[in-house]
Design an enzyme around this catalytic site. Structure first.
Site, short mmCIF file in Angstrom:
data_model
loop_
_atom_site.label_atom_id
_atom_site.label_comp_id
_atom_site.label_asym_id
_atom_site.label_seq_id
_atom_site.Cartn_x
_atom_site.Cartn_y
_atom_site.Cartn_z
N HIS A 171 -13.22 -38.34 -25.43
CA HIS A 171 -13.66 -39.71 -25.14
C HIS A 171 -15.16 -39.79 -24.99
O HIS A 171 -15.83 -38.77 -24.79
CB HIS A 171 -12.98 -40.27 -23.87
CG HIS A 171 -13.33 -39.54 -22.61
ND1 HIS A 171 -12.56 -38.51 -22.11
CD2 HIS A 171 -14.35 -39.69 -21.72
CE1 HIS A 171 -13.09 -38.06 -20.98
NE2 HIS A 171 -14.19 -38.76 -20.71
N GLU A 209 -18.68 -33.35 -20.62
CA GLU A 209 -17.48 -32.95 -19.90
C GLU A 209 -16.64 -32.08 -20.84
O GLU A 209 -16.53 -32.38 -22.03
CB GLU A 209 -16.69 -34.20 -19.49
CG GLU A 209 -15.42 -33.90 -18.71
CD GLU A 209 -14.65 -35.18 -18.31
OE1 GLU A 209 -14.89 -36.24 -18.89
OE2 GLU A 209 -13.80 -35.08 -17.39
N HIS A 239 -21.29 -40.18 -20.36
CA HIS A 239 -21.01 -38.81 -20.79
C HIS A 239 -20.08 -38.82 -21.99
O HIS A 239 -19.53 -39.85 -22.36
CB HIS A 239 -20.40 -37.97 -19.64
CG HIS A 239 -19.02 -38.37 -19.22
ND1 HIS A 239 -18.78 -39.21 -18.16
CD2 HIS A 239 -17.79 -38.04 -19.71
CE1 HIS A 239 -17.47 -39.37 -18.01
NE2 HIS A 239 -16.85 -38.68 -18.95
#
Lengths: 134, 134
Positions: free
Chosen positions: B7, B130, B79
Site C-alpha cells: 500500500h 514499511e 509511507h
C-alpha cells in the site's frame, strides 16, 4: 474512474546509489537508467510484482525534479500515477468537480509514451497525482 | 527480497473529505473508516485493482501522524509498504547493510494484523518504508 496504481515516483539525490540499494539491499528487479530529455529526468524503473517504482534524477537545465531535491535533499516520494481509460473524460470530470489540472490542461506524452496529466497537489491531500491513459 | 507494493499511505487533514474525493471524484472503491487505537490512526482503505491506498488521520493523543500533518497541513504521502516473506531475515539483511530500523528493531503487529517494521527515511531516499510480512 481510476484504475491501477501505475507507479510511485521517488526523486533521489544519487541515482546510482539508489539503484544499487534497490537491487542489492532490497533485492528488487532494477532496470538501466534511461534519459528522458523531454521530461528533464533520468529514470530507473523498478519492477515489483504488482506495480513499478520509478527513481527520478534531474537531467539538464530546469528539470522539474531539481527544485524538489533542493527542498528535500535526501529525496522523497515525488508523485504517484493512477491509470485511467480515457484521460480527456477524466480531466473533464475532475475539472467539473473543481480540481485543478497542471500546465495547459492538455495531456502530454509521458515517459511511457502514453498521454498523461498532473493534478494540483493542494487539491489532492498534498499529493502530486499523475493520470496516465492506458 | 521485497515483493508486492502492499500500500501507499497518505496522511490527510480531513478524512471525510478525502474519502468522498476518492469515492466520488476519482471513482475508487473506498471503505469505511476504521479506528486503530494501537497505531494512533483512523484508516480508510481504498482498493485499487493492484494495490491499496490507505488514508490516515490522527486518533488520540500522540498520534504518529499529528506531527506530519503539522509540517504538511494539506497532507501528503506518509509511507509506502513493501511485502516480504520473512521479516526477521529482511531486517537482519538490512541491518547488515547499515540501514536503520525504527523503534526497538522488533516487528510489531501492524494495521493488517501482520508483523511490520519501519525503516529510517534518511537511509532510503527520504521515503519512510514499511515492511510487512505476508
Amino acid at each position: 474512474m481510476i484504475g491501477r496504481l501505475n507507479h510511485v515516483a521517488i526523486a533521489v539525490p544519487d541515482l546510482e546509489a539508489a539503484s544499487a540499494q534497490y537491487r542489492d539491499t532490497l533485492g528488487a528487479q532494477v532496470g538501466a537508467p534511461q534519459d528522458e530529455p523531454d521530461h528533464g529526468v533520468t529514470v530507473v524503473f523498478i519492477e515489483l510484482p504488482n506495480t513499478k517504482i520509478e527513481l527520478l534524477y534531474p537531467l539538464g537545465e530546469g528539470s522539474p525534479i531539481a527544485g524538489f531535491l533542493e527542498k528535500n535533499p535526501s529525496g522523497g516520494i515525488h508523485h504517484m500515477c493512477y491509470e485511467v481509460d480515457d484521460i480527456i473524460a477524466a480531466r473533464d470530470r475532475l475539472k467539473s468537480e473543481g480540481a485543478r489540472v497542471l500546465g495547459t490542461g492538455e495531456p502530454k506524452i509521458g515517459a511511457h509514451g502514453k498521454p498523461v496529466l498532473f493534478l494540483h497537489p493542494k487539491d489532492f491531500n498534498g499529493c502530486l497525482i499523475e493520470l496516465e491513459q492506458v
